[in-house]
Design an enzyme around this catalytic site. Structure first.
Site, mmCIF file in Angstrom:
data_model
loop_
_atom_site.group_PDB
_atom_site.id
_atom_site.type_symbol
_atom_site.label_atom_id
_atom_site.label_comp_id
_atom_site.label_asym_id
_atom_site.label_seq_id
_atom_site.Cartn_x
_atom_site.Cartn_y
_atom_site.Cartn_z
ATOM 1 C CE LYS A 248 6.090 -23.734 -20.286
ATOM 2 N NZ LYS A 248 7.738 -22.963 -19.949
ATOM 3 C CB THR B 24 5.472 -32.444 -19.899
ATOM 4 O OG1 THR B 24 6.186 -32.202 -21.083
ATOM 5 C CG2 THR B 24 3.984 -32.709 -20.896
ATOM 6 C CG ASN C 18 10.267 -33.200 -19.000
ATOM 7 O OD1 ASN C 18 9.822 -32.251 -19.238
ATOM 8 N ND2 ASN C 18 11.034 -33.952 -20.566
ATOM 9 C CD GLU D 207 7.862 -35.523 -21.346
ATOM 10 O OE1 GLU D 207 7.719 -34.441 -21.815
ATOM 11 O OE2 GLU D 207 9.036 -35.641 -22.454
ATOM 12 C CG HIS E 160 -4.060 -25.764 -11.245
ATOM 13 N ND1 HIS E 160 -4.960 -25.340 -11.543
ATOM 14 C CD2 HIS E 160 -2.467 -24.534 -11.357
ATOM 15 C CE1 HIS E 160 -4.936 -23.729 -10.515
ATOM 16 N NE2 HIS E 160 -3.226 -23.598 -10.922
ATOM 17 N NE ARG F 242 -3.794 -41.610 -25.682
ATOM 18 C CZ ARG F 242 -2.678 -41.333 -26.106
ATOM 19 N NH1 ARG F 242 -1.703 -41.444 -26.453
ATOM 20 N NH2 ARG F 242 -1.659 -39.525 -26.293
HETATM 21 P P1 ADP Z 1 10.623 -28.030 -20.907
HETATM 22 O O1 ADP Z 1 10.352 -29.101 -22.575
HETATM 23 O O2 ADP Z 1 11.439 -27.841 -20.817
HETATM 24 O O3 ADP Z 1 9.927 -29.573 -20.158
HETATM 25 P P2 ADP Z 1 7.650 -27.691 -21.823
HETATM 26 O O4 ADP Z 1 7.365 -26.797 -22.472
HETATM 27 O O5 ADP Z 1 6.785 -28.757 -21.411
HETATM 28 O O6 ADP Z 1 8.940 -27.215 -21.250
HETATM 29 O O7 ADP Z 1 7.504 -26.125 -20.443
HETATM 30 C C1 ADP Z 1 7.160 -27.183 -18.324
HETATM 31 C C2 ADP Z 1 7.065 -26.686 -17.709
HETATM 32 O O8 ADP Z 1 6.874 -25.294 -18.163
HETATM 33 C C3 ADP Z 1 7.224 -27.717 -16.731
HETATM 34 O O9 ADP Z 1 8.288 -27.479 -16.389
HETATM 35 C C4 ADP Z 1 7.083 -26.406 -15.225
HETATM 36 O O10 ADP Z 1 7.853 -25.321 -15.179
HETATM 37 C C5 ADP Z 1 5.989 -25.207 -16.378
HETATM 38 N N1 ADP Z 1 4.385 -25.633 -16.439
HETATM 39 C C6 ADP Z 1 2.923 -24.883 -16.168
HETATM 40 N N2 ADP Z 1 2.528 -24.772 -16.085
HETATM 41 C C7 ADP Z 1 2.530 -26.622 -15.874
HETATM 42 C C8 ADP Z 1 1.175 -27.198 -16.042
HETATM 43 N N3 ADP Z 1 -0.170 -26.849 -15.506
HETATM 44 N N4 ADP Z 1 1.923 -28.428 -16.205
HETATM 45 C C9 ADP Z 1 3.860 -29.063 -16.267
HETATM 46 N N5 ADP Z 1 4.398 -27.905 -16.498
HETATM 47 C C10 ADP Z 1 3.596 -26.222 -16.089
HETATM 48 MG MG MG Z 2 8.634 -30.998 -21.040
#
Ligand code: ADP
Ligand code: MG
Length: 169
Positions: free
Chosen positions: A21, A27, A29, A79, A84, A104
């Site tokens: 994030k 992403t 999971n 992931e 959006h 890829r």
């Molecule tokens: P984590 O390590 O918990 O997966 P991330 O930094 O990868 O943390 O953030 C993932 C979380 O962000 C998702 O579980 C979801 O709740 C939120 N999120 C918000 N916007 C998106 C998006 N466009 N795509 C995927 N996840 C999103």
């Molecule tokens: Mg993630």
């Protein structure tokens, strides 16, 4: 890959805290129960497809299928970055996805900037390729409209445009 398009859904769980994030590319999971159902021919790498959170709208997505560090890289992880901007996180919600195509293989990058650039290229490729009529069709698949209906745990009816494999929820 004979298993594509591949339909899948499951709860969004907390990831590995890799800080996706913070890179601007969160992403979502999937739990192991979903990953365990992946057909063997869907290998690691970057995929594009469609995704929907709960019974919300269907958006383009890119998915990384990689090796899960928690299992000493013997197990895959899935992931999904939904293309959006959401107002809020959606941990605990049901994410429905269809993997449409492969972009890829996975690789390592020498810098964070190079990694982010590669992901942004993947996102651009996904956005463009998914506009093809044969891929746009999948956006309207019954799989997405049936996401939270009580019958979603049952096999699809003949109305589904393609083979549907449900796992997890
Ligand atoms: P984590 O390590 O918990 O997966 P991330 O930094 O990868 O943390 O953030 C993932 C979380 O962000 C998702 O579980 C979801 O709740 C939120 N999120 C918000 N916007 C998106 C998006 N466009 N795509 C995927 N996840 C999103
Ligand atoms: Mg993630």
């Amino acid at each position: 890959m004979k298993s594509l398009p591949y339909f899948s859904r499951g709860e969004v769980i907390r990831g590995f805290g890799r800080g996706s994030k913070e890179l601007g590319i969160p992403t979502a999971n999937f739990p192991d129960s979903v990953v365990d159902n992946l057909p063997a021919d869907i290998g690691t790498g970057i995929y594009y497809g469609w995704a929907c959170v709960g019974n919300g709208d269907v958006y383009k997505m890119v998915m990384s299928i990689g090796w899960n560090p928690y299992y000493k890289n013997t197990k895959k992880s899935m992931e999904t970055h939904v293309i959006h901007t959401f107002k809020e996180d959606f941990y605990g919600e049901i994410l429905s996805v269809v993997l449409v195509g492969y972009i890829r293989p996975e690789r390592t990058y020498n810098s964070l900037e190079a990694l982010i650039a590669a992901i942004n290229n993947d996102i651009e490729e996904a956005k463009m390729t998914l506009e093809l009529p044969e891929h746009l069709k999948l956006k309207d698949d019954n799989f997405f409209t049936s996401a939270l209906s009580p019958s979603s745990a049952l096999p699809p009816t003949s109305a589904s445009t393609s083979q549907t494999i449900l796992n997890g929820h």
